[in-house]
Design a protein around this motif. Structure first.
Motif, PDB file in Angstrom:
ATOM      1  N   GLY A 148     -93.856 -35.543  26.584  1.00  0.00           N
ATOM      2  CA  GLY A 148     -92.819 -36.493  26.642  1.00  0.00           C
ATOM      3  C   GLY A 148     -92.361 -37.309  27.711  1.00  0.00           C
ATOM      4  O   GLY A 148     -93.029 -37.441  28.622  1.00  0.00           O
ATOM      5  N   THR A 149     -90.875 -37.755  27.644  1.00  0.00           N
ATOM      6  CA  THR A 149     -90.506 -38.657  28.467  1.00  0.00           C
ATOM      7  C   THR A 149     -90.473 -38.403  30.081  1.00  0.00           C
ATOM      8  O   THR A 149     -90.559 -37.109  30.411  1.00  0.00           O
ATOM      9  CB  THR A 149     -88.739 -38.703  28.227  1.00  0.00           C
ATOM     10  N   THR A 150     -90.649 -39.560  30.548  1.00  0.00           N
ATOM     11  CA  THR A 150     -91.026 -39.215  32.172  1.00  0.00           C
ATOM     12  C   THR A 150     -89.581 -39.097  32.863  1.00  0.00           C
ATOM     13  O   THR A 150     -89.628 -38.866  34.169  1.00  0.00           O
ATOM     14  CB  THR A 150     -91.568 -40.627  32.716  1.00  0.00           C
ATOM     15  N   HIS A 151     -88.443 -39.358  32.229  1.00  0.00           N
ATOM     16  CA  HIS A 151     -87.153 -38.969  32.788  1.00  0.00           C
ATOM     17  C   HIS A 151     -87.111 -37.492  33.249  1.00  0.00           C
ATOM     18  O   HIS A 151     -86.144 -37.364  34.032  1.00  0.00           O
ATOM     19  CB  HIS A 151     -86.056 -39.410  31.870  1.00  0.00           C
ATOM     20  N   ILE A 152     -87.781 -36.671  32.563  1.00  0.00           N
ATOM     21  CA  ILE A 152     -87.946 -35.339  32.906  1.00  0.00           C
ATOM     22  C   ILE A 152     -89.278 -34.848  33.609  1.00  0.00           C
ATOM     23  O   ILE A 152     -90.360 -34.907  32.713  1.00  0.00           O
ATOM     24  CB  ILE A 152     -87.643 -34.430  31.591  1.00  0.00           C
ATOM     25  N   GLN A 153     -89.251 -34.520  34.784  1.00  0.00           N
ATOM     26  CA  GLN A 153     -90.461 -34.558  35.296  1.00  0.00           C
ATOM     27  C   GLN A 153     -90.974 -32.935  35.267  1.00  0.00           C
ATOM     28  O   GLN A 153     -92.245 -32.817  35.496  1.00  0.00           O
ATOM     29  CB  GLN A 153     -90.523 -35.023  37.187  1.00  0.00           C
ATOM     30  N   GLU A 176     -85.397 -24.099  35.822  1.00  0.00           N
ATOM     31  CA  GLU A 176     -85.590 -25.257  36.913  1.00  0.00           C
ATOM     32  C   GLU A 176     -86.006 -26.497  36.244  1.00  0.00           C
ATOM     33  O   GLU A 176     -86.688 -26.655  35.320  1.00  0.00           O
ATOM     34  CB  GLU A 176     -86.837 -24.545  38.015  1.00  0.00           C
ATOM     35  N   VAL A 177     -85.572 -27.324  36.947  1.00  0.00           N
ATOM     36  CA  VAL A 177     -85.721 -28.597  36.206  1.00  0.00           C
ATOM     37  C   VAL A 177     -85.587 -30.030  37.396  1.00  0.00           C
ATOM     38  O   VAL A 177     -84.735 -29.721  38.089  1.00  0.00           O
ATOM     39  CB  VAL A 177     -84.516 -29.049  35.156  1.00  0.00           C
ATOM     40  N   LYS A 178     -86.252 -30.766  37.183  1.00  0.00           N
ATOM     41  CA  LYS A 178     -86.297 -32.167  37.747  1.00  0.00           C
ATOM     42  C   LYS A 178     -86.009 -33.309  36.806  1.00  0.00           C
ATOM     43  O   LYS A 178     -87.103 -33.544  36.244  1.00  0.00           O
ATOM     44  CB  LYS A 178     -87.311 -32.171  38.831  1.00  0.00           C
ATOM     45  N   ALA A 179     -84.983 -33.793  36.821  1.00  0.00           N
ATOM     46  CA  ALA A 179     -84.840 -35.051  35.821  1.00  0.00           C
ATOM     47  C   ALA A 179     -83.795 -36.029  36.296  1.00  0.00           C
ATOM     48  O   ALA A 179     -82.690 -35.726  37.043  1.00  0.00           O
ATOM     49  CB  ALA A 179     -84.264 -34.420  34.256  1.00  0.00           C
ATOM     50  N   ASP A 180     -84.058 -37.175  35.608  1.00  0.00           N
ATOM     51  CA  ASP A 180     -82.806 -38.087  36.067  1.00  0.00           C
ATOM     52  C   ASP A 180     -81.655 -37.697  35.601  1.00  0.00           C
ATOM     53  O   ASP A 180     -81.463 -37.243  34.238  1.00  0.00           O
ATOM     54  CB  ASP A 180     -83.199 -39.447  35.263  1.00  0.00           C
TER      55      ASP A 180
END
Length: 253
Positions: A148-153, A176-180
């Motif tokens: 899915g979306t690249t806004h959530i890596q 754990e999350v890396k997202a805009d």
């Protein structure tokens, strides 16, 4: 990095590349060790790894048995902000797990006159690690974004449900999350929202029943859809499902 009282030392999670879990092998432990359980109050800690991955962890006691806590976590409306989210859950039969879900998530964002939908897919695996299906004592829930979306890596996490005396559950949560536009504090607040849902007074009135109509989309599966605005906490009864054969499982991927 911000640490709350009772935080433990930890090794940063895996790098951004790759998934957190390999669900082809039964996952029986959380992504990282649980933080301590504090007497008489909730424990929340959060921070950022050197890799830029934000994380948050919680450990609380909820006044419901493990079976009811598990049933509530089977309904993803209880862990999402349904004011702006549409969910489509496909239930798969996997021999190693008491439940396995593919969850298609769409979040609608509004910026002045601009509307934008962010779609992604998560895998959720539920493992019985102590007790029986009729009397569970410990359940480990693992999840991760897989498309899915690249806004959530990166997005992945764990719940651990441990039975306590007096029909209560020791519940630990980690993500754990890396997202805009997403911070560690946001994840901490998300955990608090999940806990509020689990503690909602309406749960004491009785349980509902999860109805998942048959779906031809995936062999050995069924699907249910929840749309934005359907944000009421829901308690669900646990329904046993037959296990898929290896051929069915490979065909579902």
């Amino acid at each position: 990095m911000v640490l709350g009282l009772g935080a433990t030392s930890r090794v940063p999670a895996a790098e951004l590349a790759g998934r957190c879990f390999d669900f082809r092998q039964k996952v029986v432990e959380p992504l990282i060790p649980r933080i301590p359980l504090l007497e008489g109050r909730d424990n929340h800690v959060f921070g950022t790894y050197p890799t830029g991955i934000d994380w948050a962890s919680a450990r609380v006691v909820v006044d419901m048995p493990v079976e009811a806590t598990y049933a509530a976590l089977l309904d993803h409306r209880n862990v999402k902000d349904m004011k702006k989210t549409t969910l489509s859950t496909t239930v798969l039969d996997r021999p190693d797990y008491i439940a396995f879900h593919l969850v298609d998530v769409v979040v609608r964002l509004r910026f002045l006159f601009l509307k934008m939908d962010l779609p992604w897919t998560e895998e959720w695996a539920y493992s019985l690690t102590e007790g029986t299906a009729q009397a569970p004592r410990r359940i480990v829930v693992s999840y991760q974004k897989v498309a899915g979306t690249t806004h959530i890596q990166r997005e992945c996490g764990s719940y651990v449900l441990q039975a306590r005396d007096g029909a209560t559950t020791d519940l630990s949560m980690y993500e754990e999350v890396k997202a805009d536009r997403r911070s560690a504090r946001d994840t901490r607040d998300m955990h608090r929202g999940v806990i509020r849902n689990l503690r909602a007074p309406r749960r004491s009135a009785g349980r509902g029943l999860l109805e998942v109509p048959a779906s031809s989309d995936v062999p050995g599966s069924s699907k249910t859809v929840a749309r934005a605005g359907e944000g009421k906490p829901v308690a669900l009864e646990i329904r046993e499902r037959s296990l898929a054969s290896p051929s069915q499982e490979s065909g579902a991927k």
